[in-house]
Design an enzyme around this catalytic site. Structure first.
Site, PDB file in Angstrom:
ATOM      1  N   CYS A 131       0.879  -1.630   0.217  1.00 34.68           N
ATOM      2  CA  CYS A 131       0.002  -0.364   0.345  1.00 34.68           C
ATOM      3  C   CYS A 131       0.677   1.307   0.214  1.00 34.68           C
ATOM      4  O   CYS A 131       1.055   1.326   1.145  1.00 34.68           O
ATOM      5  CB  CYS A 131      -0.780  -0.185   1.339  1.00 34.68           C
ATOM      6  SG  CYS A 131      -1.871   1.861   1.498  1.00 34.68           S
ATOM      7  N   CYS A 134      -0.518   3.871   2.106  1.00 39.17           N
ATOM      8  CA  CYS A 134      -0.704   4.176   3.926  1.00 39.17           C
ATOM      9  C   CYS A 134       1.359   4.179   4.049  1.00 39.17           C
ATOM     10  O   CYS A 134       1.359   4.451   5.094  1.00 39.17           O
ATOM     11  CB  CYS A 134      -0.236   2.696   3.492  1.00 39.17           C
ATOM     12  SG  CYS A 134      -2.182   1.789   3.501  1.00 39.17           S
ATOM     13  N   ASP A 135       1.935   3.952   3.046  1.00 37.46           N
ATOM     14  CA  ASP A 135       3.449   3.366   3.451  1.00 37.46           C
ATOM     15  C   ASP A 135       4.703   4.622   2.536  1.00 37.46           C
ATOM     16  O   ASP A 135       5.328   4.717   3.366  1.00 37.46           O
ATOM     17  CB  ASP A 135       4.199   2.196   3.620  1.00 37.46           C
ATOM     18  CG  ASP A 135       3.243   1.184   3.896  1.00 37.46           C
ATOM     19  OD1 ASP A 135       2.699   1.076   5.210  1.00 37.46           O
ATOM     20  OD2 ASP A 135       3.428  -0.162   3.666  1.00 37.46           O
TER      21      ASP A 135
END
Ligand code: NAP
Length: 309
Positions: A131, A134-135
């Site tokens: 992701c 997200c990261d």
């Protein structure tokens, strides 16, 4: 005994919740471990009708939940551990507790597909991620070369997003043509920080001993040539696997685990309906999941009405 239990709180589950709540069925939504579903990991959603400027995926899901709760849906952060759909009532084990329901809407979505490499598993969250939204902003990826694997919309979206952080983003795809929609593919390939690497597979993620990603070994599938590409992050965006393991052997599914709906959203088990990505290997859009959630809610409502006649 519940009238309607909905497994999943993505677009399908929450739309089913809006409809069943408005039908006064007081639905119980069990979110699973990812409330809001996969859309919460997307940045901007540009193709959901009604939002001409786009909408943040997380915000869209929060709004859907609020809408469902406004009409009486109960949304619980809980995970279904086992299910018995062989009779009526349907029996679930939810976080160790027994739950009975007259109808069940399975809207459990899909999870990220993995490459299946041992080194990938060992370096998960140590530079291997599924992701970018997200990261991607993590310090370890800043101004570093990054690799995205995949050729679909997700891979293009992730690669484009990662150009904000990485020094260069390699887009590694196993064929010489992207599967992504034209607009997403063109956007990615026009970005000077994205370098496609065609006909190639990641065969190893390095360096397991160092406990962090330092590079990937690539194999050209046409020439068998190998190369090592230095990078600090591997972003795997190769599609999804339906979250239907709970119902294996109980409900008709295809080989990949996608539930096969019968008439409308009906499944092969009585009182059990299905909606969204766990039954859709073709469209997999937020709006189609929402539409299927609506259909499942209407089918469940009619099923309950027929029971009480
Ligand atoms: P996808 O369309 O199924 O694409 C998966 C990609 O990964 C394909 O290019 C596939 O290669 C490759 N792949 C699959 N297994 C692989 C493996 N084991 N090793 C290497 N490569 C592998 O999945 P997606 O990109 O996640 O998209 C899913 C759906 O969501 C689509 O309908 C898409 O349109 C939608 N989506 C929309 C947006 C948006 O509009 N903002 C963003 C993301 C996703 P092949 O091409 O060779 O099969």
């Amino acid at each position: 005994m519940e009238k309607v239990v909905i497994i999943g709180s993505g677009c399908a589950g929450l739309t089913a919740a809006v409809y069943t709540a408005r039908a006064n069925l007081n639905p119980l939504v069990l979110t699973g471990t990812m409330p809001g579903g996969l859309l919460t990991t997307t940045s901007i959603v540009e193709n959901y009708p009604g939002f001409p400027e786009g909408v943040d995926g997380f915000e869209l899901m929060q709004r859907m939940q609020k809408q469902a709760e406004r009409f009486g849906a109960r949304v619980e952060f809980a995970t279904v551990e086992s299910a018995d759909v062989s009779g009526s009532p349907i029996r679930l084990k939810v976080d160790g507790k027994d739950l009975e329901t007259q109808t069940l809407i399975i809207a459990s979505g899909a999870g990220h597909r993995h490459l299946g490499l041992e080194s990938e598993t060992k370096l998960e969250n140590k530079g291997v991620t599924y992701c970018a939204t997200c990261d991607g902003a993590l310090p370890m990826f800043r101004d570093q070369p990054l690799v995205v694997v995949g050729g679909g919309d997700s891979a293009c979206e992730e690669a484009t997003y990662l150009t904000r952080f990485g020094s260069i983003v390699y887009l590694v795809h196993r064929r010489d043509e992207l599967r992504a929609s034209k607009i997403m593919a063109e956007r990615a390939l026009a970005n000077p920080k994205i370098k496609p690497i065609w006909d190639s597979a990641v065969t190893e993620v390095m360096d397991v001993e160092a406990g962090k990603v330092t590079g990937v070994r690539l194999k050209n599938l046409k020439t068998d040539e190998e190369q090592v590409l230095d990078c600090a992050g591997l972003f795997v965006a190769i599609g999804h696997v339906p979250n239907t393991q709970l119902f294996k052997g109980q409900i008709e599914m295809d080989e990949a685990g996608y539930v096969i709906p019968k008439r409308g959203s009906e499944t092969s088990a009585k009182g059990v309906f299905v909606a969204g990505d766990c039954a859709d290997n073709v469209y997999r859009q937020a709006i189609t999941a929402a539409g299927l959630g609506c259909a499942a809610a209407i089918d469940a409502e009619r099923y309950l009405a027929a029971l009480s006649q």
